[in-house]
Write a protein that holds these residues in place. Structure first.
Motif, PDB file in Angstrom:
ATOM      1  N   TYR A 148       0.823  -1.203   0.000  1.00 45.27           N
ATOM      2  CA  TYR A 148       0.000   0.000   0.000  1.00 45.27           C
ATOM      3  C   TYR A 148       0.861   1.257   0.000  1.00 45.27           C
ATOM      4  CZ  TYR A 148       1.098   0.370   4.968  1.00 45.27           C
ATOM      5  OH  TYR A 148       1.758   0.482   6.161  1.00 45.27           O
ATOM      6  N   GLU A 149       0.249   2.316  -0.488  1.00 44.89           N
ATOM      7  CA  GLU A 149       0.799   3.663  -0.391  1.00 44.89           C
ATOM      8  C   GLU A 149      -0.163   4.450   0.489  1.00 44.89           C
ATOM      9  OE1 GLU A 149       2.138   6.570  -3.792  1.00 44.89           O
ATOM     10  OE2 GLU A 149      -0.010   6.854  -3.357  1.00 44.89           O
ATOM     11  N   LEU A 150       0.350   5.036   1.554  1.00 41.81           N
ATOM     12  CA  LEU A 150      -0.440   5.916   2.407  1.00 41.81           C
ATOM     13  C   LEU A 150      -0.065   7.345   2.064  1.00 41.81           C
ATOM     14  CD1 LEU A 150      -2.306   6.626   4.754  1.00 41.81           C
ATOM     15  CD2 LEU A 150      -0.359   6.261   6.296  1.00 41.81           C
ATOM     16  N   SER A 151      -1.052   8.136   1.683  1.00 45.57           N
ATOM     17  CA  SER A 151      -0.788   9.519   1.310  1.00 45.57           C
ATOM     18  C   SER A 151      -1.828  10.427   1.969  1.00 45.57           C
ATOM     19  CB  SER A 151      -0.823   9.667  -0.212  1.00 45.57           C
ATOM     20  OG  SER A 151      -2.053   9.207  -0.733  1.00 45.57           O
ATOM     21  N   THR A 152      -1.516  11.712   1.986  1.00 49.65           N
ATOM     22  CA  THR A 152      -2.414  12.687   2.613  1.00 49.65           C
ATOM     23  C   THR A 152      -2.657  13.865   1.683  1.00 49.65           C
ATOM     24  OG1 THR A 152      -0.603  13.877   3.668  1.00 49.65           O
ATOM     25  CG2 THR A 152      -1.641  12.125   4.953  1.00 49.65           C
ATOM     26  N   GLY A 153      -3.700  14.587   1.997  1.00 48.47           N
ATOM     27  CA  GLY A 153      -4.034  15.804   1.277  1.00 48.47           C
ATOM     28  C   GLY A 153      -5.042  16.583   2.098  1.00 48.47           C
ATOM     29  N   THR A 177      -3.877   3.465  -1.111  1.00 49.77           N
ATOM     30  CA  THR A 177      -3.960   2.818  -2.412  1.00 49.77           C
ATOM     31  C   THR A 177      -3.296   1.458  -2.290  1.00 49.77           C
ATOM     32  OG1 THR A 177      -3.812   5.000  -3.455  1.00 49.77           O
ATOM     33  CG2 THR A 177      -3.459   3.073  -4.876  1.00 49.77           C
ATOM     34  N   VAL A 178      -3.982   0.419  -2.764  1.00 50.01           N
ATOM     35  CA  VAL A 178      -3.559  -0.953  -2.504  1.00 50.01           C
ATOM     36  C   VAL A 178      -3.348  -1.719  -3.811  1.00 50.01           C
ATOM     37  CG1 VAL A 178      -4.205  -3.115  -1.359  1.00 50.01           C
ATOM     38  CG2 VAL A 178      -4.913  -0.929  -0.366  1.00 50.01           C
ATOM     39  N   LEU A 190      -9.395  -2.206  -3.603  1.00 47.29           N
ATOM     40  CA  LEU A 190      -9.330  -2.099  -2.143  1.00 47.29           C
ATOM     41  C   LEU A 190      -8.861  -0.734  -1.649  1.00 47.29           C
ATOM     42  CD1 LEU A 190      -7.736  -5.602  -1.449  1.00 47.29           C
ATOM     43  CD2 LEU A 190     -10.138  -4.934  -1.175  1.00 47.29           C
ATOM     44  N   SER A 191      -8.622   0.196  -2.548  1.00 47.06           N
ATOM     45  CA  SER A 191      -8.150   1.527  -2.149  1.00 47.06           C
ATOM     46  C   SER A 191      -9.282   2.308  -1.485  1.00 47.06           C
ATOM     47  CB  SER A 191      -7.622   2.272  -3.364  1.00 47.06           C
ATOM     48  OG  SER A 191      -6.550   1.544  -3.939  1.00 47.06           O
ATOM     49  N   ARG A 192      -8.932   3.089  -0.463  1.00 50.05           N
ATOM     50  CA  ARG A 192      -9.941   3.805   0.317  1.00 50.05           C
ATOM     51  C   ARG A 192      -9.428   5.178   0.752  1.00 50.05           C
ATOM     52  NH1 ARG A 192     -12.176  -0.027  -1.327  1.00 50.05           N
ATOM     53  NH2 ARG A 192     -13.384  -1.605  -0.269  1.00 50.05           N
ATOM     54  N   CYS A 193     -10.371   6.030   1.141  1.00 47.66           N
ATOM     55  CA  CYS A 193     -10.085   7.355   1.679  1.00 47.66           C
ATOM     56  C   CYS A 193     -10.635   7.415   3.104  1.00 47.66           C
ATOM     57  CB  CYS A 193     -10.763   8.398   0.803  1.00 47.66           C
ATOM     58  SG  CYS A 193     -10.484  10.085   1.323  1.00 47.66           S
ATOM     59  N   LEU A 230      -5.827  -1.131   7.640  1.00 45.62           N
ATOM     60  CA  LEU A 230      -4.637  -1.940   7.363  1.00 45.62           C
ATOM     61  C   LEU A 230      -4.677  -3.247   8.151  1.00 45.62           C
ATOM     62  CD1 LEU A 230      -1.883   0.820   7.207  1.00 45.62           C
ATOM     63  CD2 LEU A 230      -2.986  -0.373   5.299  1.00 45.62           C
ATOM     64  N   ALA A 231      -5.182  -3.203   9.372  1.00 47.84           N
ATOM     65  CA  ALA A 231      -5.324  -4.437  10.157  1.00 47.84           C
ATOM     66  C   ALA A 231      -6.333  -5.375   9.488  1.00 47.84           C
ATOM     67  CB  ALA A 231      -5.755  -4.110  11.585  1.00 47.84           C
TER      68      ALA A 231
END
Length: 86
Positions: free
Chosen positions: A34-39, A50-51, A64-67, A78-79
C-alpha cells in the motif's frame, strides 16, 4: 520508506493522486502493498490508502483503495487487510 516497496508499487500505479498527493509511506500487509498519502479536502486532512496485490504472476491493481478522515481509521483498515490476506 521502503525503496523496494515503492518501486514495486510504482511499477503498477503511475502518477500522483490529486486528492492525496503527499506520500507518507509505502508498506506491506500480507500479500498487499500500500501507499499511504495525505491531502486536504473539505477543510481537513484526508488520508488515501492505495492498494496493490502481489500474486504469483506479478503485481496487480485492486479495488481495495480507500479514503479516510482519521489515521486511526487507516490503521484499522490496514489491520483488516492483514487479516484478509491470510
Amino acid at each position: 520508506m521502503s525503496k523496494e516497496l515503492k518501486e514495486i508499487f510504482r511499477s503498477v500505479v503511475k502518477g500522483v493522486n490529486l486528492m492525496t498527493p503527499d506520500v507518507e509511506e509505502y508498506g506491506q500487509v500480507g500479500r498487499y502493498i500500500y501507499e499511504l498519502s495525505t491531502g486536504r479536502a473539505f477543510d481537513r486532512i484526508i488520508y488515501g490508502v492505495t492498494v496493490v496485490e502481489v500474486k504469483e504472476g506479478g503485481v496487480e491493481t485492486t479495488n481495495l483503495s480507500r479514503c479516510f478522515f482519521s489515521k486511526d481509521d487507516v490503521l484499522d483498515y490496514l489491520a483488516d487487510l492483514a487479516a484478509k490476506s491470510t
